[in-house]
Scaffold this active site. Structure first.
Site, PDB file in Angstrom:
ATOM      1  N   GLY A  55       0.783  -1.111  -0.004  1.00  0.00           N
ATOM      2  CA  GLY A  55      -0.008   0.005   0.197  1.00  0.00           C
ATOM      3  C   GLY A  55       1.018   1.226  -0.172  1.00  0.00           C
ATOM      4  O   GLY A  55       1.568   1.595   1.023  1.00  0.00           O
ATOM      5  N   MET A  56       1.034   1.974  -1.301  1.00  0.00           N
ATOM      6  CA  MET A  56       1.987   2.977  -1.457  1.00  0.00           C
ATOM      7  C   MET A  56       0.868   3.982  -1.091  1.00  0.00           C
ATOM      8  O   MET A  56       0.243   4.698  -1.821  1.00  0.00           O
ATOM      9  CB  MET A  56       2.543   3.062  -2.427  1.00  0.00           C
ATOM     10  CG  MET A  56       3.367   1.696  -3.167  1.00  0.00           C
ATOM     11  SD  MET A  56       4.640   1.807  -1.871  1.00  0.00           S
ATOM     12  CE  MET A  56       5.784   3.080  -2.759  1.00  0.00           C
ATOM     13  N   SER A  57       1.609   4.975   0.136  1.00  0.00           N
ATOM     14  CA  SER A  57       0.672   6.151   0.483  1.00  0.00           C
ATOM     15  C   SER A  57       1.339   7.379  -0.062  1.00  0.00           C
ATOM     16  O   SER A  57       0.594   8.446  -0.120  1.00  0.00           O
ATOM     17  CB  SER A  57       0.517   6.295   2.055  1.00  0.00           C
ATOM     18  OG  SER A  57       1.805   6.550   2.398  1.00  0.00           O
ATOM     19  N   GLY A  58       2.545   7.384  -0.642  1.00  0.00           N
ATOM     20  CA  GLY A  58       3.319   8.620  -0.980  1.00  0.00           C
ATOM     21  C   GLY A  58       3.944   8.943   0.240  1.00  0.00           C
ATOM     22  O   GLY A  58       4.552  10.137   0.265  1.00  0.00           O
ATOM     23  N   GLY A  59       4.102   8.337   1.283  1.00  0.00           N
ATOM     24  CA  GLY A  59       4.933   8.667   2.628  1.00  0.00           C
ATOM     25  C   GLY A  59       6.167   7.781   2.652  1.00  0.00           C
ATOM     26  O   GLY A  59       6.385   6.758   2.028  1.00  0.00           O
ATOM     27  N   VAL A  60       6.874   8.075   3.674  1.00  0.00           N
ATOM     28  CA  VAL A  60       8.167   7.271   3.980  1.00  0.00           C
ATOM     29  C   VAL A  60       8.066   5.962   4.231  1.00  0.00           C
ATOM     30  O   VAL A  60       9.034   5.034   3.835  1.00  0.00           O
ATOM     31  CB  VAL A  60       9.185   8.227   4.687  1.00  0.00           C
ATOM     32  CG1 VAL A  60       8.811   8.233   6.113  1.00  0.00           C
ATOM     33  CG2 VAL A  60      10.705   7.723   4.724  1.00  0.00           C
ATOM     34  N   SER A  72       5.639   3.304   3.774  1.00  0.00           N
ATOM     35  CA  SER A  72       5.411   2.721   2.637  1.00  0.00           C
ATOM     36  C   SER A  72       6.709   2.530   1.648  1.00  0.00           C
ATOM     37  O   SER A  72       6.860   1.509   1.261  1.00  0.00           O
ATOM     38  CB  SER A  72       4.161   3.028   2.055  1.00  0.00           C
ATOM     39  OG  SER A  72       4.277   4.270   1.439  1.00  0.00           O
ATOM     40  N   MET A  87      -4.114   3.679  -2.897  1.00  0.00           N
ATOM     41  CA  MET A  87      -5.619   3.759  -2.694  1.00  0.00           C
ATOM     42  C   MET A  87      -6.288   5.375  -2.675  1.00  0.00           C
ATOM     43  O   MET A  87      -5.745   6.128  -1.896  1.00  0.00           O
ATOM     44  CB  MET A  87      -5.975   3.251  -1.387  1.00  0.00           C
ATOM     45  CG  MET A  87      -5.720   1.765  -1.174  1.00  0.00           C
ATOM     46  SD  MET A  87      -6.010   1.287   0.540  1.00  0.00           S
ATOM     47  CE  MET A  87      -4.411   1.845   1.160  1.00  0.00           C
ATOM     48  N   CYS A 125     -10.887   2.185   9.327  1.00  0.00           N
ATOM     49  CA  CYS A 125     -10.322   2.530   8.066  1.00  0.00           C
ATOM     50  C   CYS A 125      -9.460   1.380   7.814  1.00  0.00           C
ATOM     51  O   CYS A 125      -9.364   0.366   6.808  1.00  0.00           O
ATOM     52  CB  CYS A 125      -9.667   3.870   7.582  1.00  0.00           C
ATOM     53  SG  CYS A 125      -8.630   3.795   6.020  1.00  0.00           S
ATOM     54  N   CYS A 137      -7.842  11.431   7.619  1.00  0.00           N
ATOM     55  CA  CYS A 137      -7.476  11.333   6.349  1.00  0.00           C
ATOM     56  C   CYS A 137      -8.499  12.394   5.763  1.00  0.00           C
ATOM     57  O   CYS A 137      -8.172  13.232   4.702  1.00  0.00           O
ATOM     58  CB  CYS A 137      -7.260  10.087   5.862  1.00  0.00           C
ATOM     59  SG  CYS A 137      -8.637   9.110   5.601  1.00  0.00           S
TER      60      CYS A 137
END
EC number: 2.8.1.13
Length: 372
Positions: free
Chosen positions: A16-21, A23, A42, A107, A205
């Site tokens: 799950g790639m969130s755009g954070g460090v 993940s 997602m 969630c 979120c």
């Protein structure tokens, strides 16, 4: 940095790639371990203003940049409908009922480890999924799998994952749970990942940077009422009980009261029948303290829960020190929990999560408080 000997060649993991460090580094570590890694971004909320849209677009851009750097595919999926039905409507219903829910826990239960896992299984043919959560899993010799706290005590996220089933834990990998946060950032920097110094996301979120009360007013109409002391003296008005939580100190608008001492005012109770917010002075006001609680909607990670009468520890909110307690089952769905020492600001609607040492056993929703 020491390279990791690949041991899982061929097994496919959807991260799950969130755009954070977190993940980003999870994907890198799993590649180092020999997994076949792909990313999945997602979209869980349809943005209703420009700022939120920009933040979501920025996250996707960062996730894509990381995947490009690592040489892996990035898929995208829209779970906004599932999120609205299973998380957001629950969030609104709980607030409307005067309780304080935790949408992040819901969630994880309904989206990140259910809808995500189903999509990864059915569409992407995954062996495992992985997230950037700070928890660990332990595979026991008897075939069982347990969820443990993350190594970084300050970042441990097991509180938010107590609703996971034994099967979900067994299908999930948590590489950063074995590391301290500073190590994660160091790895990201060493690998040249764009997210290495990206600020951690905070708050709920779908609210983002907006003020919580302003957001809630969009969906729940204001219901003004009185603010009273425990003795019944009216000292102000509120715009709705849903905007306040037990232990809250800021935003009450009742400073400088005549005949009161200098101690700050706290929300110590809510009278739902009369729509009255009750406040008292001091963070250890008697009305703010509980000697125990009842907990329902129980969920145990390994299906069988702790034995009746056992003495373990509980968290009634995130980042709280563990509280020693004794459990008694009133029926199979409800627990009576008695704390060794009184605890402040235990809040109905929030989650109580139980631990046996490092192991997260599971938990439930706080229903009633026991006082005195």
């Amino acid at each position: 940095m020491t390279s990791i000997e690949p041991t899982h060649t061929g097994k496919k993991v959807i991260v799950g790639m969130s755009g954070g460090v977190d993940s980003s580094v999870s994907a890198y570590l799993l590649m180092q371990q020999g997994y076949q890694v792909e990313g999945l971004f997602m979209k869980n909320w349809e943005e209703d203003d420009n700022n939120e849209y920009c933040a979501a677009a920025e996250d996707l851009k960062d996730a894509q940049a990381v995947c490009d750097k690592l040489g892996i595919k990035l898929h995208t999926v829209n779970f906004a409908a599932e999120y609205w039905d299973n998380v957001f409507e629950y969030f609104l219903a709980e607030y409307k009922a005067g309780r304080t829910p935790n949408p992040d826990i819901m969630c994880n239960k309904e989206i990140k480890f259910k809808a995500f896992l189903e999509f990864a299984d059915e569409i992407l043919d995954a062996d495992y999924i992985a997230m950037g959560h700070y928890v660990r899993r332990r595979d026991n010799s008897d075939g069982s799998t347990q969820m443990l706290r993350g190594v970084d005590g300050n970042k441990d996220q097991s509180y938010f994952l107590y609703t996971l089933s034994h099967e979900q834990v067994a299908r999930s990998l948590f590489p950063v749970g074995e590391l301290e946060k500073h190590q994660v950032r160091e790895i990201a920097k060493e690998m040249g990942l764009i997210t290495h110094d990206k600020k951690d996301s905070t708050g709920i979120c779908f609210i983002g940077e907006r003020k919580f009360t302003e957001f809630l007013r969009t969906y729940l109409p204001a219901q003004p009422g009185n603010i009273e002391t425990p003795e019944g003296e009216v000292i102000g008005t509120h715009q709705g009980l849903m905007y306040h939580t037990l232990g809250q100190r800021k935003g009450l608008g009742i400073g400088g009261m005549k005949n009161s001492n200098d101690d700050p005012w706290y929300v110590v109770d809510k009278d739902l029948e009369r729509n009255v917010l009750i406040v008292g002075q001091g963070g250890h006001h008697p009305r703010l303290m509980s000697t125990g609680m009842t907990v329902n909607q129980l969920h145990w990670v390994d299906r069988t829960g702790p034995v009746d009468g056992c003495h373990i520890t509980v968290k009634t909110r995130y980042r709280q020190q563990d509280v020693p307690c004794t459990l008694t089952y009133t029926d199979e769905h409800t627990l009576r929990v008695v704390f060794d020492e009184p605890v402040a600001a235990v809040t109905p609607g929030q989650s109580a999560v139980f631990y046996d040492g490092e192991v997260c056993l599971g938990g439930g929703i706080i229903d009633q408080l026991i006082r005195g």
